[in-house]
Design a protein around this motif. Structure first.
Motif, PDB file in Angstrom:
ATOM      1  N   ASP A 478     -41.137 -12.878  30.093  1.00  0.00           N
ATOM      2  CA  ASP A 478     -40.199 -12.941  31.215  1.00  0.00           C
ATOM      3  C   ASP A 478     -39.064 -13.928  30.974  1.00  0.00           C
ATOM      4  O   ASP A 478     -37.946 -13.736  31.474  1.00  0.00           O
ATOM      5  CB  ASP A 478     -40.931 -13.339  32.502  1.00  0.00           C
ATOM      6  N   GLN A 480     -37.777 -14.738  28.097  1.00  0.00           N
ATOM      7  CA  GLN A 480     -36.889 -14.313  27.022  1.00  0.00           C
ATOM      8  C   GLN A 480     -36.001 -13.186  27.512  1.00  0.00           C
ATOM      9  O   GLN A 480     -35.102 -12.752  26.803  1.00  0.00           O
ATOM     10  CB  GLN A 480     -37.709 -13.825  25.800  1.00  0.00           C
ATOM     11  N   GLY A 481     -36.269 -12.694  28.725  1.00  0.00           N
ATOM     12  CA  GLY A 481     -35.526 -11.566  29.285  1.00  0.00           C
ATOM     13  C   GLY A 481     -34.927 -11.883  30.637  1.00  0.00           C
ATOM     14  O   GLY A 481     -33.978 -12.664  30.751  1.00  0.00           O
ATOM     15  N   PRO A 482     -35.516 -11.316  31.727  1.00  0.00           N
ATOM     16  CA  PRO A 482     -34.861 -11.414  33.043  1.00  0.00           C
ATOM     17  C   PRO A 482     -34.741 -12.825  33.598  1.00  0.00           C
ATOM     18  O   PRO A 482     -33.878 -13.072  34.441  1.00  0.00           O
ATOM     19  CB  PRO A 482     -35.752 -10.543  33.938  1.00  0.00           C
ATOM     20  N   TYR A 483     -35.589 -13.749  33.156  1.00  0.00           N
ATOM     21  CA  TYR A 483     -35.548 -15.110  33.699  1.00  0.00           C
ATOM     22  C   TYR A 483     -35.126 -16.130  32.645  1.00  0.00           C
ATOM     23  O   TYR A 483     -35.488 -17.298  32.724  1.00  0.00           O
ATOM     24  CB  TYR A 483     -36.904 -15.487  34.282  1.00  0.00           C
ATOM     25  N   LYS A 484     -34.338 -15.679  31.677  1.00  0.00           N
ATOM     26  CA  LYS A 484     -33.891 -16.599  30.632  1.00  0.00           C
ATOM     27  C   LYS A 484     -32.852 -17.584  31.158  1.00  0.00           C
ATOM     28  O   LYS A 484     -32.842 -18.761  30.784  1.00  0.00           O
ATOM     29  CB  LYS A 484     -33.320 -15.818  29.457  1.00  0.00           C
ATOM     30  N   SER A 487     -31.990 -21.095  36.668  1.00  0.00           N
ATOM     31  CA  SER A 487     -31.713 -20.846  38.086  1.00  0.00           C
ATOM     32  C   SER A 487     -32.937 -21.213  38.905  1.00  0.00           C
ATOM     33  O   SER A 487     -34.028 -21.453  38.368  1.00  0.00           O
ATOM     34  CB  SER A 487     -31.393 -19.364  38.318  1.00  0.00           C
ATOM     35  N   GLU A 489     -34.423 -19.107  40.759  1.00  0.00           N
ATOM     36  CA  GLU A 489     -35.322 -17.952  40.608  1.00  0.00           C
ATOM     37  C   GLU A 489     -36.197 -18.114  39.366  1.00  0.00           C
ATOM     38  O   GLU A 489     -37.369 -17.719  39.373  1.00  0.00           O
ATOM     39  CB  GLU A 489     -34.504 -16.663  40.525  1.00  0.00           C
ATOM     40  N   ARG A 490     -35.642 -18.682  38.329  1.00  0.00           N
ATOM     41  CA  ARG A 490     -36.418 -18.946  37.109  1.00  0.00           C
ATOM     42  C   ARG A 490     -37.555 -19.929  37.401  1.00  0.00           C
ATOM     43  O   ARG A 490     -38.695 -19.734  36.965  1.00  0.00           O
ATOM     44  CB  ARG A 490     -35.491 -19.509  36.040  1.00  0.00           C
ATOM     45  N   ARG A 493     -40.255 -18.171  39.437  1.00  0.00           N
ATOM     46  CA  ARG A 493     -41.061 -17.268  38.612  1.00  0.00           C
ATOM     47  C   ARG A 493     -42.044 -18.063  37.756  1.00  0.00           C
ATOM     48  O   ARG A 493     -43.206 -17.646  37.587  1.00  0.00           O
ATOM     49  CB  ARG A 493     -40.152 -16.416  37.724  1.00  0.00           C
TER      50      ARG A 493
END
Length: 550
Positions: A478, A480-484, A487, A489-490, A493
Motif C-alpha cells: 500500500d 509503494q502505491g496508493p499511500y506513497k 498525507s 490519509e497515509r 492507513r
C-alpha cells in the motif's frame, strides 16, 4: 542571614501563547484568528511579559492552515498566573494561553512502594542494615540502587566500588521491614524480596543474575538475539531483507548513545534542550532511556546484542530529556515535519491536555508524520498525548516465565492473564483510546555506553510498535502505491493496518489491550490479517471505544 526585607509575591511561570485555530465556535461568532505578528508585538509591548522563545512553524504563513491569518507558531513567554488569566480573558477565546508543562518519560524504573505513614520519627530505635550486592563469581556490583521499605519512610542508597551499601531506617525493626529492592544500572536482572530476612549484625548478601545467563537469550550479548517481545510479534519469522530501508524514524527522548555497537548506525539528531548552545548534544544520553527505545526500534549490529525491528531505517534522535516541556516537544515535532520523518516514537507524557501541542500534532499528521505514543505508567486513565485521537496509543503487556521469579518484574503481574501467558501490566494506563498493546515488561535493550538493561514501561511497548510501523511503511504494498504520498490519509492507513494485524489478547478487558498484539508478518503483507478484522469493529464499538479508534 538576610539583611534586607522584600514582600513575597507570585513568581513568573512559563506559558505557551498561540492563536486558536479556526473552529465551529469561532466561525459561528464570525471571529477571525489573530495574526502571529500582532500577538508577538502585543506581548513585547507588555512590561510584565518576557518572551523567551518561538516554536513550531518557521514560515510566515502556515501552509496547512485554513486561514492566511492563522498563527504560524507558538510563543513561549514568562508571566505570572494572574497576568496569564488576564491575557486569556482579553483574547475572547482567540488565544491559547496555557502553562508550559514539564513532561515525564513513561518507564517504570522508579520503584513505587506501597503507601507509607506520613509520620517522620526523629528519635527512637534505628534499624541499620548493610547490603552486599555481588555477581555470581563473587565480584562486586557497584552503582546499584538499593531500597529498603518498612512501615514508615523507605531508605535508599547506591552500592560503592565494593558493591556495598549501608542504610538506616528510624522507627523500624527487622520484623517491620516489608521489602528489599535492588536495581542494577545494567547487565543484571533486578532483585525483589518481600518480607526479607535482614540482619542488623551481619553483611546481608544478594547475588544478582546476569542478563547474559538467561536461557531465552542464548550467547547474549556476543550473538544478536531477539527479545521475547520481538518473538511475540513474530519479528524472528520475517525474511532477513525486511529491515525498514528508506523510512525515517524520530525518537523524541533523551538522546541516543552512539558509542553503543547496536546504535552506531544512528547519524542524525537534534538536541532541542540545548538547541542554542549544543544542538549536536543528542549523542549524549545521561538517562539511557532514549538509547533503550532506539535499541528496540533499530538495534543494528548483526553479531551483538538485541536485533531491532528496523535496523536499516534512518533514525533521528531528538533529545528532549532531562527537563523537556511542551514547548520543546512542539519544536521537536517541527523538526520532524522539516525532516520529512515518517514515524515518531513518543514514550512520554504530561499531566494535562495541551491545545497548543494538539494543534502541532494535527499539523504533523497532515504532513504525513505518524505519532506512536506510550499510554502512560500511572495504572490509571490514558495520559496525554496518548489520549489524543490523532495518535496511536500503545499499552503494555508482559508474559509469564520471561523474567526471574525473584526480579521486580513479578510486581507488574495482574490477574488479567490470557491462555498464552500474556498479562496486562499493572502499571500500564488503560482506556478506550488504546489502539494496540505491545511487550513492555522485562524488555532487554541497549543503554550507555555499550551495555544492556532490562526495563519495564509503556515506554518500552511503544517502540515495538514504532519499529513495526517502519517495516510496514517500507515493505507493505500500500505504501509503494496508493499511500506513497505523505498525507493524513497515509498516517490513518498505517494505523489501520497495524490494528488489523493485531491478534486479540483476551484478558477480559479490551480497554487494557485495545485490538491486541500486532503481528509483524500480517502487518507487512506477507500473511493475511489475523482473521478477526471483520468482527473486531463491532466488538470494539460494543465496548464503547472512542471515536477515531478505527
Amino acid at each position: 542571614m538576610a539583611t534586607t526585607a522584600r514582600p513575597v509575591s507570585q513568581r513568573k511561570s512559563q506559558f505557551l501563547i498561540a492563536a486558536r485555530q479556526p473552529g465551529p465556535a469561532l466561525q459561528a461568532m464570525n471571529i477571525q484568528p489573530l495574526a502571529y505578528a500582532a500577538i508577538e508585538q502585543a506581548l513585547r509591548n507588555s512590561p510584565d511579559i518576557d518572551i523567551v522563545d518561538s516554536v513550531g512553524p518557521r514560515q510566515v504563513l502556515d501552509t496547512m492552515s485554513t486561514s492566511s491569518n492563522a498563527a504560524p507558531g507558538v510563543l513561549v513567554a514568562r508571566m505570572t498566573e494572574q497576568k496569564a488569566g488576564i491575557l486569556h480573558q482579553q483574547a475572547q477565546g482567540r488565544l491559547v494561553v496555557e502553562r508550559d508543562q514539564h513532561l515525564v518519560l513513561h518507564d517504570s524504573r522508579q520503584f513505587q512502594p506501597a503507601l507509607v505513614t506520613p509520620v517522620v520519627p526523629t528519635s527512637g530505635p534505628m534499624f541499620n542494615v548493610a547490603i552486599s550486592v555481588l555477581a555470581p563469581d563473587g565480584s562486586p556490583v557497584p552503582n546499584a540502587d538499593v531500597y529498603v521499605f518498612g512501615a514508615m519512610l523507605p531508605a535508599t542508597a547506591s552500592t560503592d566500588a565494593n558493591g556495598q551499601a549501608t542504610l538506616s531506617l528510624f522507627g523500624e525493626t527487622a520484623g517491620s521491614i516489608s521489602a528489599l529492592y535492588i536495581k542494577p544500572r545494567c547487565d543484571y536482572w533486578s532483585y525483589y524480596q518481600r518480607s526479607p530476612d535482614l540482619s542488623p549484625d551481619d553483611m546481608n548478601v544478594v547475588t544478582l543474575r546476569p542478563i547474559a545467563n538467561w536461557p531465552a537469550l542464548p550467547n547474549f550479548p556476543g550473538q544478536a538475539c531477539y527479545g521475547w517481545g520481538q518473538k511475540a510479534m513474530r519479528l524472528d519469522q520475517l525474511p532477513q531483507n525486511y529491515r525498514g530501508q528508506g523510512v525515517r524514524v524520530a525518537i523524541i527522548d533523551s538522546g541516543a548513545a552512539t558509542t553503543h555497537l547496536d546504535l552506531k548506525s544512528i547519524h542524525a539528531g537534534f538536541d532541542i534542550i540545548n538547541k542554542k548552545t549544543n544542538p549536536q548534544g543528542w549523542t549524549e544520553d545521561s538517562l539511557g532511556h532514549g538509547s533503550h527505545c532506539a535499541g528496540i526500534i533499530a538495534g543494528s549490529d548483526a553479531a551483538f546484542g538485541i536485533r531491532g525491528f528496523a535496523p536499516d531505517a534512518e533514525i533521528h534522535a531528538c533529545k528532549l530529556f532531562p527537563g523537556g516541556q511542551i514547548s520543546q516537544l512542539i519544536d521537536a515535532l517541527e523538526y520532524c515535519i522539516d525532516q520529512q520523518i515518517d514515524v515518531v516514537n513518543l514514550s512520554l507524557g504530561g499531566a494535562d491536555v495541551s491545545e497548543a501541542l494538539e494543534q502541532q500534532i494535527v499539523r504533523a499528521r497532515r504532513a504525513g508524520v505518524a505519532c506512536i505514543v506510550a499510554a502512560g505508567n500511572s495504572g490509571g486513565p490514558v495520559q496525554y498525548p496518548a489520549s489524543s485521537p490523532n495518535v496511536l496509543a500503545v499499552s503494555a503487556i508482559g508474559k509469564l516465565n520471561e523474567f526471574p521469579a525473584d526480579s521486580y518484574h513479578t510486581e507488574t503481574l495482574t490477574p488479567f492473564v490470557d491462555v498464552n501467558g500474556f498479562f496486562a501490566a499493572k502499571f500500564s494506563c488503560y482506556g478506550p483510546q488504546i489502539g494496540v498493546c505491545a511487550p513492555g515488561v522485562a524488555i532487554v535493550s541497549s543503554v550507555p555506553s555499550n551495555n544492556f538493561a532490562v526495563w519495564d514501561g509503556t515506554s518500552m511497548a511503544a517502540p515495538h510498535v514504532t519499529g513495526l510501523a517502519a517495516l510496514v511503511l517500507a515493505h507493505h504494498p500500500d505504501f509503494q502505491g496508493p499511500y506513497k504520498a505523505r498525507s493524513a490519509e497515509r498516517v490513518e492507513r498505517l494505523f489501520q493496518i497495524i490494528k488489523l494485524s493485531a491478534r486479540p489478547i483476551n484478558v477480559g478487558d479490551p480497554t487494557r489491550t485495545g485490538l491486541g498484539l500486532p503481528d509483524t508478518l500480517a502487518a507487512v503483507g506477507l500473511q493475511p490479517m489475523a482473521g478477526q478484522a471483520a468482527g473486531m469493529l463491532p466488538m470494539a464499538l460494543s465496548f464503547g471505544l472512542a471515536p477515531g479508534f478505527w
